[in-house]
Scaffold this motif. Sequence first.
Motif, short mmCIF file in Angstrom:
data_model
loop_
_atom_site.label_atom_id
_atom_site.label_comp_id
_atom_site.label_asym_id
_atom_site.label_seq_id
_atom_site.Cartn_x
_atom_site.Cartn_y
_atom_site.Cartn_z
N SER A 133 128.61 30.95 49.99
CA SER A 133 127.45 29.99 50.79
C SER A 133 127.79 28.97 51.91
O SER A 133 127.09 28.95 52.70
CB SER A 133 126.52 29.63 49.70
N GLU A 134 128.83 28.42 51.42
CA GLU A 134 129.49 27.31 52.43
C GLU A 134 129.92 28.23 53.51
O GLU A 134 129.48 27.48 54.80
CB GLU A 134 130.35 26.40 51.84
N GLN A 135 130.50 29.04 53.49
CA GLN A 135 131.08 29.79 54.58
C GLN A 135 129.97 30.15 55.57
O GLN A 135 129.96 30.30 56.62
CB GLN A 135 132.24 30.81 54.42
N GLN B 220 127.08 29.16 55.67
CA GLN B 220 126.38 28.19 56.46
C GLN B 220 126.79 27.52 57.46
O GLN B 220 126.44 27.28 58.76
CB GLN B 220 126.16 26.78 55.44
N LYS B 221 128.56 27.59 57.62
CA LYS B 221 129.27 27.29 58.50
C LYS B 221 129.13 28.12 59.63
O LYS B 221 129.22 27.79 60.96
CB LYS B 221 130.75 27.15 57.99
N LYS C 280 126.49 30.00 60.14
CA LYS C 280 125.38 29.86 60.85
C LYS C 280 125.31 28.41 61.74
O LYS C 280 124.88 28.35 63.09
CB LYS C 280 124.29 29.47 59.69
N ASP C 281 125.81 27.41 61.24
CA ASP C 281 126.24 26.40 62.02
C ASP C 281 127.10 26.81 63.45
O ASP C 281 126.72 26.26 64.42
CB ASP C 281 126.89 25.17 61.28
#
Length: 220
Positions: free
Chosen positions: A18-20, A22-23, A25-26
């Motif tokens: 999920s962090e990846q 989100q990254k 997406k950013d």
Amino acid sequence: MSLDSLFQQVLLTEQQQSEQIQKLKDVKVSIIKCNEKIKNATEKYENIKEELNKKAPRLCILRLQCDLMRKTEDLMLKHIEELSCQRNHLGESLAKIRRESKEEEEHFLQEISGFNRDFSLQGNKVTLLESQTRSELQLLQREEEALHKEMEAMTAENDHMRAAAEEKNALLLDLEVVKNTERVSAWLLILPPFAFPPSAVSSFSGDEILPRLLSIEPRC
């Protein structure tokens, strides 16, 4: 490996995933922003390039005009220098001509003075002046005589006109007397004999007869 550790590892993996995500997406958002900036910069570049392309011919024309004006200025400066040289040369020539003419005039006056002294023309000059004065006096005398004759002729003409006017007035008076006499004669022919006795008619003057005749009332 126990079930708990496996579950924790799965959770950790999901969290990392999920962090990846989100990254990612950013990163995608950053990429989109960068693309927009690049697009805006590209549009600005194209607009500036188009404006420069439009201004390039005018810039070339201005450069050509500037070069032409510079060349014209150089030619004018050269022409001014030439005119200045010509003016100085003409000034020197004029001064030289004035000096020469003044010298020639002085030389000519000296020669004339010497010639007059040698041939005594001063006395001839006085004689010539006296002759001219005498001629002018004679001309004035002739003009005065002509004016006197003209005045005498005008006086004689005025006397003649005055005499003619007096004669005309006398003739008019005679004509008036004749007319009055004719009127009196006509009235005497048509009036009865007793209107005026002959002695009374003979005593009336010419100016009195006609009014008296007009005052008589005709009788039928």
